[in-house]
Design a protein around this motif. Sequence first.
Motif, mmCIF file in Angstrom:
data_model
loop_
_atom_site.group_PDB
_atom_site.id
_atom_site.type_symbol
_atom_site.label_atom_id
_atom_site.label_comp_id
_atom_site.label_asym_id
_atom_site.label_seq_id
_atom_site.Cartn_x
_atom_site.Cartn_y
_atom_site.Cartn_z
ATOM 1 N N VAL B 27 15.985 -2.562 23.723
ATOM 2 C CA VAL B 27 16.501 -1.204 23.949
ATOM 3 C C VAL B 27 17.718 -0.928 23.077
ATOM 4 C CG1 VAL B 27 17.697 0.251 25.659
ATOM 5 C CG2 VAL B 27 15.581 -0.931 26.283
ATOM 6 N N PHE B 28 18.627 -1.882 23.027
ATOM 7 C CA PHE B 28 19.895 -1.600 22.363
ATOM 8 C C PHE B 28 19.981 -2.082 20.915
ATOM 9 C CE2 PHE B 28 22.109 0.353 25.711
ATOM 10 C CZ PHE B 28 21.700 -0.228 26.894
ATOM 11 N N CYS B 29 19.194 -3.103 20.572
ATOM 12 C CA CYS B 29 19.382 -3.675 19.245
ATOM 13 C C CYS B 29 18.278 -3.324 18.264
ATOM 14 C CB CYS B 29 19.505 -5.197 19.323
ATOM 15 S SG CYS B 29 20.870 -5.699 20.361
ATOM 16 N N LEU B 30 17.058 -3.184 18.740
ATOM 17 C CA LEU B 30 15.966 -2.858 17.830
ATOM 18 C C LEU B 30 15.947 -1.356 17.641
ATOM 19 C CD1 LEU B 30 12.964 -5.101 18.916
ATOM 20 C CD2 LEU B 30 14.446 -5.338 16.933
ATOM 21 N N ASN B 31 16.139 -0.903 16.444
ATOM 22 C CA ASN B 31 16.233 0.530 16.188
ATOM 23 C C ASN B 31 15.394 0.835 14.958
ATOM 24 O OD1 ASN B 31 16.946 3.127 15.609
ATOM 25 N ND2 ASN B 31 19.085 2.832 16.122
ATOM 26 N N LYS B 32 14.192 1.320 15.221
ATOM 27 C CA LYS B 32 13.272 1.520 14.094
ATOM 28 C C LYS B 32 13.858 2.475 13.056
ATOM 29 C CE LYS B 32 9.045 0.505 16.516
ATOM 30 N NZ LYS B 32 7.948 0.991 17.285
ATOM 31 N N ASP B 33 14.684 3.418 13.513
ATOM 32 C CA ASP B 33 15.253 4.383 12.594
ATOM 33 C C ASP B 33 16.455 3.839 11.852
ATOM 34 O OD1 ASP B 33 14.583 7.123 14.814
ATOM 35 O OD2 ASP B 33 13.467 6.372 13.101
ATOM 36 N N ASN B 34 16.888 2.640 12.234
ATOM 37 C CA ASN B 34 18.039 2.046 11.567
ATOM 38 C C ASN B 34 19.188 3.048 11.487
ATOM 39 O OD1 ASN B 34 19.331 -0.055 10.301
ATOM 40 N ND2 ASN B 34 18.675 0.574 8.263
ATOM 41 N N LEU B 35 19.574 3.641 12.608
ATOM 42 C CA LEU B 35 20.581 4.681 12.621
ATOM 43 C C LEU B 35 21.974 4.081 12.649
ATOM 44 C CD1 LEU B 35 18.939 7.321 14.962
ATOM 45 C CD2 LEU B 35 19.092 7.324 12.487
ATOM 46 N N ALA B 36 22.412 3.638 11.471
ATOM 47 C CA ALA B 36 23.774 3.112 11.364
ATOM 48 C C ALA B 36 24.746 4.264 11.554
ATOM 49 C CB ALA B 36 23.966 2.488 9.994
ATOM 50 N N LYS B 37 25.922 3.937 12.008
ATOM 51 C CA LYS B 37 26.952 4.954 12.241
ATOM 52 C C LYS B 37 27.366 5.539 10.892
ATOM 53 C CE LYS B 37 31.060 5.590 15.050
ATOM 54 N NZ LYS B 37 32.248 5.893 14.298
ATOM 55 N N LEU B 38 27.500 6.854 10.879
ATOM 56 C CA LEU B 38 27.873 7.518 9.635
ATOM 57 C C LEU B 38 29.382 7.581 9.500
ATOM 58 C CD1 LEU B 38 25.380 10.518 9.825
ATOM 59 C CD2 LEU B 38 25.289 8.655 8.184
ATOM 60 N N PRO B 39 29.889 7.410 8.280
ATOM 61 C CA PRO B 39 31.324 7.632 8.101
ATOM 62 C C PRO B 39 31.615 9.123 8.281
ATOM 63 C CG PRO B 39 30.245 7.348 5.981
ATOM 64 C CD PRO B 39 29.190 7.127 7.013
ATOM 65 N N GLU B 40 32.815 9.439 8.707
ATOM 66 C CA GLU B 40 33.151 10.859 8.914
ATOM 67 C C GLU B 40 33.185 11.587 7.579
ATOM 68 O OE1 GLU B 40 35.364 11.818 12.983
ATOM 69 O OE2 GLU B 40 36.212 12.515 11.107
ATOM 70 N N PRO B 41 32.742 12.873 7.576
ATOM 71 C CA PRO B 41 32.861 13.624 6.327
ATOM 72 C C PRO B 41 34.314 13.662 5.867
ATOM 73 C CG PRO B 41 31.562 14.853 7.919
ATOM 74 C CD PRO B 41 32.147 13.690 8.647
ATOM 75 N N GLU B 42 34.495 13.440 4.580
ATOM 76 C CA GLU B 42 35.846 13.454 4.005
ATOM 77 C C GLU B 42 35.725 13.993 2.595
ATOM 78 O OE1 GLU B 42 37.634 9.577 3.972
ATOM 79 O OE2 GLU B 42 39.375 10.253 2.831
ATOM 80 N N VAL B 43 36.425 15.054 2.320
ATOM 81 C CA VAL B 43 36.295 15.703 1.012
ATOM 82 C C VAL B 43 36.920 14.819 -0.073
ATOM 83 C CG1 VAL B 43 37.093 17.681 -0.333
ATOM 84 C CG2 VAL B 43 36.190 18.029 1.949
ATOM 85 N N THR B 44 36.256 14.739 -1.207
ATOM 86 C CA THR B 44 36.782 13.943 -2.307
ATOM 87 C C THR B 44 37.893 14.698 -3.019
ATOM 88 O OG1 THR B 44 36.134 12.584 -4.210
ATOM 89 C CG2 THR B 44 35.137 14.761 -4.072
ATOM 90 N N GLU B 45 38.407 14.098 -4.089
ATOM 91 C CA GLU B 45 39.558 14.705 -4.773
ATOM 92 C C GLU B 45 39.149 15.625 -5.922
ATOM 93 O OE1 GLU B 45 42.660 11.000 -4.060
ATOM 94 O OE2 GLU B 45 42.447 11.866 -6.063
#
Lengths: 162, 232
Positions: B27-45
């Motif tokens: 339930v908690f570890c197998l994730n077929k979608d491999n939905l890793a946590k996304l870094p927060e949007p951050e505007v470049t320079e």
Amino acid sequence: MNRTKKKKFFIGIFGAVFLVLLLAAGVKIMFFSGTVEKFRLEDDSYGDGRTVEVSAEEFEALVSEKQSFLLMAHMAYCPAEMPLTDTTELFVKDKKIRIYVISADEFKKSSLAGKIKYLPTMAVFHKGELVDFLDAESDEDLPYYQSVQGLESWISQYIDLK
Amino acid sequence: MKKVVAKLKILVAALILVNVGLVIFSVFCLNKDNLAKLPEPEVTEGLRGELGIDKNINESNIDEYLGRSDAVYRDMRMLVDEANYEKIGGDSYLSGFVAGFEVVPYPMLVNVEGLPEEVGKSYSGKTLFTQKDGKYKANYEESMEFLEYYFPKDKTIFLMCGGGGYAGMTKQMLVSLGWNEKKIYVVGGYWYYEGKNKVEVKKEVDGEVSYDFWKVVYHGIDFDNFTEVKSE
């Protein structure tokens, strides 16, 4: 002088020379690195107040002929790219110098593609060598894109505009 | 006998524990979608930052974030832009895109202004919204519904275009209309993309150029089916 003393004498001389050279290199690095002497563009660039479109091939020819010139590479896939295009046009008319312009697609075919990642950019060439360029992902360079005065202040660090 | 029963009890308990563990793991570890946590949007320079292009997820690494079930991927170009980008060395045609991105043409969402003279005007037909001084006014009753359908608020939204401009303007519009800016990434421009998921649309055979637009998942707008908002 016996042999041991001679050896010590020459070691001392070489050591002193080495220290002086090291000191000179240190002084140069500390006080003179990053400073470039101003230079002039090719004579026919002056008085020719316009932008001239070049292909990748024509750009490489300017480099191989060891010319000194300014090159603007524009990003034409994006309506928001326009600041540098407009400021360049105003700059060449005001200062009456020639700036070469290369499109994004021709830029990709040129040797510059490995050196400059993001467009648009303005690049300075001295005798065929890339001296500096504007980085589209740098806060420090942003003001140089945004006004004719900004662009002039950057270019005039390297180029004698008169 | 008692020893055997005791051993059996231990065995059963162990089996139950293993099964419970396996269930928790799946339930908690197998994730077929491999939905890793996304870094927060951050505007470049720099200038790219002015377009709103993201520092953490952009053309150089978007491949790592494709195919997510919790995201939508939108390319904001026209198939053929009416603006004459060829005049300034560009391409008015959508010559390729990143697989997984679906095209929703920004010039049909809102009026585009500020193109250089030699390029002329982009698409100047009907738009879902009219923008003036940073405010967006819906021209059709279905305008917001269209946006909510193609840019669902409960999903992460990845935006691209040719150079980054239209994508940045799209984020600006969505945030202005109430979308969460932390769920929208301006990935940048296809021109910079060198990853493994290029879909080439432009073809050149014996000097003749053609475009395989059939490869593009394109969401144009048929304004005849929409109800105009009556002007006050």
